[in-house]
Design a protein around this motif. Structure first.
Motif, PDB file in Angstrom:
ATOM      1  N   ARG A 184       0.815  -1.221   0.000  1.00 38.69           N
ATOM      2  CA  ARG A 184       0.000   0.000   0.000  1.00 38.69           C
ATOM      3  C   ARG A 184       0.849   1.272   0.000  1.00 38.69           C
ATOM      4  O   ARG A 184       0.427   2.304   0.485  1.00 38.69           O
ATOM      5  N   ARG A 185       2.011   1.198  -0.634  1.00 37.28           N
ATOM      6  CA  ARG A 185       2.810   2.401  -0.813  1.00 37.28           C
ATOM      7  C   ARG A 185       2.562   3.034  -2.178  1.00 37.28           C
ATOM      8  O   ARG A 185       2.817   4.227  -2.355  1.00 37.28           O
ATOM      9  N   LEU A 186       2.103   2.240  -3.133  1.00 34.01           N
ATOM     10  CA  LEU A 186       1.861   2.718  -4.491  1.00 34.01           C
ATOM     11  C   LEU A 186       0.429   2.392  -4.880  1.00 34.01           C
ATOM     12  O   LEU A 186      -0.039   1.264  -4.694  1.00 34.01           O
ATOM     13  N   ARG A 187      -0.266   3.392  -5.425  1.00 36.20           N
ATOM     14  CA  ARG A 187      -1.658   3.229  -5.843  1.00 36.20           C
ATOM     15  C   ARG A 187      -1.798   3.746  -7.271  1.00 36.20           C
ATOM     16  O   ARG A 187      -1.350   4.858  -7.593  1.00 36.20           O
ATOM     17  N   LEU A 188      -2.435   2.955  -8.122  1.00 34.62           N
ATOM     18  CA  LEU A 188      -2.652   3.338  -9.513  1.00 34.62           C
ATOM     19  C   LEU A 188      -4.089   3.029  -9.891  1.00 34.62           C
ATOM     20  O   LEU A 188      -4.532   1.881  -9.795  1.00 34.62           O
ATOM     21  N   ASP A 189      -4.818   4.052 -10.312  1.00 33.34           N
ATOM     22  CA  ASP A 189      -6.208   3.905 -10.734  1.00 33.34           C
ATOM     23  C   ASP A 189      -6.354   4.409 -12.158  1.00 33.34           C
ATOM     24  O   ASP A 189      -5.806   5.458 -12.524  1.00 33.34           O
ATOM     25  N   LEU A 190      -7.106   3.657 -12.972  1.00 29.60           N
ATOM     26  CA  LEU A 190      -7.375   4.032 -14.353  1.00 29.60           C
ATOM     27  C   LEU A 190      -8.869   3.888 -14.611  1.00 29.60           C
ATOM     28  O   LEU A 190      -9.513   2.970 -14.086  1.00 29.60           O
ATOM     29  N   SER A 191      -9.433   4.775 -15.428  1.00 29.17           N
ATOM     30  CA  SER A 191     -10.839   4.649 -15.814  1.00 29.17           C
ATOM     31  C   SER A 191     -11.029   5.150 -17.233  1.00 29.17           C
ATOM     32  O   SER A 191     -10.373   6.106 -17.668  1.00 29.17           O
ATOM     33  N   LEU A 192     -11.915   4.484 -17.953  1.00 29.30           N
ATOM     34  CA  LEU A 192     -12.339   4.884 -19.296  1.00 29.30           C
ATOM     35  C   LEU A 192     -13.839   5.129 -19.246  1.00 29.30           C
ATOM     36  O   LEU A 192     -14.575   4.365 -18.613  1.00 29.30           O
ATOM     37  N   PHE A 193     -14.301   6.196 -19.907  1.00 29.32           N
ATOM     38  CA  PHE A 193     -15.726   6.514 -19.825  1.00 29.32           C
ATOM     39  C   PHE A 193     -16.237   7.024 -21.168  1.00 29.32           C
ATOM     40  O   PHE A 193     -15.481   7.507 -22.013  1.00 29.32           O
ATOM     41  N   GLY A 203     -30.160  18.187 -31.171  1.00 24.27           N
ATOM     42  CA  GLY A 203     -28.773  17.757 -31.195  1.00 24.27           C
ATOM     43  C   GLY A 203     -28.444  16.664 -30.197  1.00 24.27           C
ATOM     44  O   GLY A 203     -29.228  16.304 -29.316  1.00 24.27           O
ATOM     45  N   ARG A 204     -27.264  16.140 -30.371  1.00 28.89           N
ATOM     46  CA  ARG A 204     -26.685  15.153 -29.471  1.00 28.89           C
ATOM     47  C   ARG A 204     -25.228  15.498 -29.238  1.00 28.89           C
ATOM     48  O   ARG A 204     -24.603  16.205 -30.035  1.00 28.89           O
ATOM     49  N   ALA A 205     -24.689  14.979 -28.157  1.00 28.48           N
ATOM     50  CA  ALA A 205     -23.278  15.198 -27.851  1.00 28.48           C
ATOM     51  C   ALA A 205     -22.728  13.949 -27.181  1.00 28.48           C
ATOM     52  O   ALA A 205     -23.474  13.120 -26.646  1.00 28.48           O
ATOM     53  N   ARG A 206     -21.396  13.856 -27.221  1.00 26.83           N
ATOM     54  CA  ARG A 206     -20.728  12.708 -26.607  1.00 26.83           C
ATOM     55  C   ARG A 206     -19.440  13.178 -25.961  1.00 26.83           C
ATOM     56  O   ARG A 206     -18.716  14.009 -26.524  1.00 26.83           O
ATOM     57  N   SER A 207     -19.184  12.659 -24.781  1.00 27.99           N
ATOM     58  CA  SER A 207     -17.918  12.908 -24.107  1.00 27.99           C
ATOM     59  C   SER A 207     -17.286  11.564 -23.794  1.00 27.99           C
ATOM     60  O   SER A 207     -17.920  10.699 -23.173  1.00 27.99           O
ATOM     61  N   GLN A 208     -16.068  11.379 -24.235  1.00 28.45           N
ATOM     62  CA  GLN A 208     -15.364  10.141 -23.949  1.00 28.45           C
ATOM     63  C   GLN A 208     -13.919  10.463 -23.599  1.00 28.45           C
ATOM     64  O   GLN A 208     -13.364  11.457 -24.061  1.00 28.45           O
ATOM     65  N   GLY A 209     -13.345   9.623 -22.751  1.00 27.41           N
ATOM     66  CA  GLY A 209     -11.990   9.933 -22.338  1.00 27.41           C
ATOM     67  C   GLY A 209     -11.450   8.939 -21.343  1.00 27.41           C
ATOM     68  O   GLY A 209     -12.023   7.858 -21.108  1.00 27.41           O
ATOM     69  N   ALA A 210     -10.322   9.311 -20.757  1.00 29.99           N
ATOM     70  CA  ALA A 210      -9.628   8.467 -19.797  1.00 29.99           C
ATOM     71  C   ALA A 210      -9.111   9.327 -18.658  1.00 29.99           C
ATOM     72  O   ALA A 210      -8.731  10.483 -18.856  1.00 29.99           O
ATOM     73  N   GLU A 211      -9.112   8.754 -17.465  1.00 30.41           N
ATOM     74  CA  GLU A 211      -8.583   9.420 -16.276  1.00 30.41           C
ATOM     75  C   GLU A 211      -7.618   8.472 -15.576  1.00 30.41           C
ATOM     76  O   GLU A 211      -7.847   7.253 -15.535  1.00 30.41           O
TER      77      GLU A 211
END
Length: 789
Positions: free
Chosen positions: A584-593, A626-634
């Protein structure tokens, strides 16, 4: 605040993490560095942040106090994926994952439609259901934490959180403990003639056994930075006063009573920004004074039974806003760039005459109520219908009602001599630097009076089931019904022109909606260090009523211009990885949405006679198009290699664009157009080092260094003005004696070390004569003294 520990059961047959919640305690002294967990209540239950299937950022109030954060602008720059369109006091607009529209500039895009991001003080919602004119921007002093919920929160929070929510969680009273906190901060920058001061105090008072009161107050006197040609230096000074009174009583082990009263008022001498994008200067004559106020009271009662807990939360809130000012009409456009600022003001601003003045007043009062009842499984007891499954559950019913009264007056000094008596409208007369405008609502350019009542009634529930050793599923659903009733009066020259000579027109309309907001999430836990999650959730935005005089020629051919617009809907699809390594010294989180948004509420413009668009004969109204889309990574990285040394890095890449062609008020918008205020890339880095050495004795020192990068974006759908595209660097040194009976703290901070002139927001659409630029804080030296006992 609760502290959660997660331990992996040693039995090989049952490796599921067992979560226990304990009262918060001081971190134990140890030579083994460990990253801490934060407890959040984003799901209306106390959970570890890492156990919530979705993106929740949590900032401790104590950490924000250490870096001397003052407002949302200081909080949110640490959270990539979230942008604050920073304007005047209590007027900032948070944007989460790029979900925002602004066909005529952000100010005109949000004056009628509900904002996509909800603001809450504990469970109290401060997001307007119809006309969003202001929202509280709290100083972090004595806050427990700030939670940023990314993605729609419609299942548990309703319509006010289409793209997400921001929750201020208050520090709770502490029974049995006397506690006092004092803080005084003074800051200096070369653009202000006077220093800025913040004074804050908190007092915890124990009463009878199990009962306590907590009082908190802050006073902020912020010197101005903007110099105006006609009115002198530092015209945008701010005075802000806030206070809270909280109480808590546990008359028995099973009954908990609590409540709070919250109040904040802000008075800003000039709410306009600079009109020179290169410096804190304003030459376009005029003024704008803004006074905003918020207050609210909450009473909560929680009763524990053998098999469930019952909670009642009653909330009353009030919002008041007064915004008045005047600006020149201007005369004939001039060629060239006589003000030397690159022509960004637009032609004609240098030639404005003080006798041709437009005066305006906006007054708004909102009163709201929220009553919520919740049944939930006890925090330490799961329901087990079978041996291989355990369930935590929540059921609730909520009713929210908001009543808002708005008056707006716009008049020109050119009709001053012929105006009627001021008593025809409570808004008049208007005192401007050029004199008093008497006026009447019939002879005004525009007079508007609106009374609206909005309500939402809902039943909701959420259950989390753990299957076997590794799987967890969460299912939520909200059934809602909304209603908005608007009664309005429109008068003045604009009404006369549109309504075939009629001096007044009335608006009486109702819009209703009902539907379901589902949520489904899955988690797979490989072990206590690595997990995957997938999420699908839906949110919705309140519909509304058009405010237009009924142009006779259009009532048959374009009835929607005088009817209602419906709510917009948004689906969020997200997958994520959470992992911890090296004990628990290193933490890595990834998300795609990916967020799919349809039926956007867009301001459009239509000709009200055939061929009228060729002569500017058009009318604006809100339409679902209209329509819109947001996609990305954090991505989020946290590393604690040594005791006292911690480094965190957070980044977000987002592509938020329209996916259909449509015609907006300011022209054609093609598919693929970037949504306003949505930078492609954000990045923040924080390095913190706490020094405890024998030669320091009982004293300790902490060094903080913060870097934040905000990518470039535009202020409207037509790429009229660019904002963002800058980095800031902050550093601070804090010396304290935390274990002393009377614990002092001294800190020195330097903010925006490189003195970068970053533009955080631009007000004004394409073709606007007056454009306001709002900058990040300039290089600022901040000295703070604190005392706790």
């Amino acid at each position: 605040m609760l502290l959660a520990t997660s331990v992996l059961a040693q039995d090989a047959v049952e490796p599921y993490p067992v979560i226990t919640l304990e009262p918060e305690a001081e971190p134990a002294e140890t030579d083994v560095p460990v990253l801490e967990n934060i407890i959040v209540t984003a799901s209306k239950r106390a959970q570890q942040q890492r156990d919530v299937p979705g993106s929740v950022a949590a900032l401790r109030g104590s950490d924000l106090e250490l870096i001397k954060a003052q407002n949302l602008a200081d909080y949110l720059k640490q959270v990539p994926g979230v942008v604050l369109f920073e304007r005047d006091a209590d007027g900032g607009i948070p944007i989460i994952r790029g979900i925002n529209t602004g066909s005529g500039g952000l100010t005109s895009a949000t004056i009628i439609t509900q904002l996509p991001v909800g603001i809450y003080v504990d469970d109290m919602p401060f997001t307007d259901l119809y006309l969003p004119l202001s929202m509280p921007d709290l100083n972090p002093f004595d806050l427990q934490r700030v939670e940023i919920l990314k993605g729609p929160q419609g299942t548990l929070f309703g319509s006010g959180a289409l793209a997400g929510g921001i929750r201020y969680v208050l520090q709770k009273p502490k029974p049995g403990i006397w506690e006092t906190k004092l803080s005084a901060t003074r800051s200096f920058n070369r653009y202000s003639d006077e220093p800025s001061d913040i004074a804050a105090a908190a007092l915890n008072v124990p009463l009878k056994e199990g009962a306590a009161l907590r009082l908190t107050g802050t006073l902020r006197e912020q010197a101005g930075k903007i110099d105006e040609v006609d009115r002198g230096p530092d015209v945008d000074s701010l005075r802000q006063v806030s206070g809270r009174l909280q109480g808590q009583w546990e008359p028995s082990e099973r009954l908990d009573l609590s409540g709070f009263y919250f109040s904040q008022s802000s008075d800003q001498a000039n709410a306009s920004g600079a009109d020179n994008r290169r410096n804190f200067e304003r030459e376009f004559g005029g003024f704008s004074r803004r006074e905003s106020g918020f207050s609210g009271a909450n009473f909560s009662a929680r009763q524990a039974f053998d098999d469930f807990d019952l909670l009642s939360s009653s909330n009353y809130l009030r919002k008041d806003l007064s915004n008045d000012g005047a600006e020149p009409l201007g005369s004939a456009p001039v060629a060239g760039d006589s003000d030397g600022d690159g022509g960004d003001n637009g032609p004609g601003t240098e030639d404005a005459g003080e006798d041709d003045t437009v005066a305006y007043v906006l007054d708004s009062q909102t009163a709201g109520w929220l009553q919520e009842f919740r049944l939930s499984s006890p925090p330490d007891l799961d329901w087990q219908p079978w041996d291989w499954v355990s369930v935590q559950w929540l059921l609730g019913a909520a009713h929210q009602r908001s009543a808002q009264d708005v008056q707006q007056f716009i008049d020109s000094s050119r009709v001053r001599e012929n105006a009627g008596p001021a008593e025809e409208s409570p808004l008049l007369p208007v005192d401007t630097p050029q004199g008093s405008v008497q006026g009447s609502r019939e002879l005004a350019l525009l007079f508007l009076e609106l009374d609206s009542v909005a309500s939402e009634t809902a039943l909701f529930g959420e259950a989390t089931a753990r299957f076997g050793s590794h799987w967890e599923a969460t299912l939520g659903l909200r059934a809602f019904r909304t209603r908005l009733r608007v009664d309005g009066l429109v008068a003045g020259a604009q009404n006369t022109a549109f309504d075939a000579g009629s001096t007044e027109s009335e608006v009486h309309n109702t819009v209703r909606a009902q539907g379901l907001n589902p949520k489904l999430a899955l988690r797979f836990l490989f072990n206590d260090r690595v997990q995957l999650y997938a999420l699908a959730a839906k949110g919705f935005q309140f519909g509304g009523v058009q405010i237009n005089p009924p142009v006779a020629v259009l009532t048959a051919t374009l009835p929607e211009a005088f009817d209602v617009f419906e709510s917009s809907k948004l689906w969020n699809y997200e997958i994520g990885l959470r992992s911890e390594f090296f004990a628990r010294r290193l933490r890595l989180d990834l998300s795609l949405f990916r967020l799919d948004w349809r039926d956007l509420q867009i301001t459009v413009r239509r000709p009200f006679v055939p061929g009228g668009e060729n002569f500017g004969l058009t009318i604006a109204f809100i339409e679902n198009i209209g329509r819109a889309r947001s996609q990305g990574a954090e991505a989020a990285l946290a590393f604690k290699p040594l005791p006292g040394l911690e480094f965190t890095s957070n980044a977000a890449w987002i592509k938020a664009v329209t996916t259909q062609d449509f015609e907006a008020a300011t022209g054609f918008v093609a598919a693929g157009t970037r949504l306003p205020g949505s930078p492609r890339f954000q990045w923040s880095n924080i390095l913190s080092y706490a020094i405890t050495r024998a030669w320091l004795g009982a004293w300790q020192a902490r060094i903080n260094a913060i870097h934040s990068y905000l990518g470039a974006s535009y202020n409207d759908l037509h790429y009229f003005r660019e904002q963002g595209g800058y980095s800031t660097y902050d550093a601070s040194l804090i010396v304290s004696k935390p274990k002393a009976r009377i614990a002092p703290e001294i800190s020195v901070s330097m903010l925006n070390i490189s003195d970068r002139r970053g533009i955080s927001a631009v007000n004004g659409a394409a073709g606007a004569r007056d454009v306001d630029y709002f900058f990040v804080r300039p290089r600022t030296l901040m000295v703070s003294l604190g005392l706790q006992f």
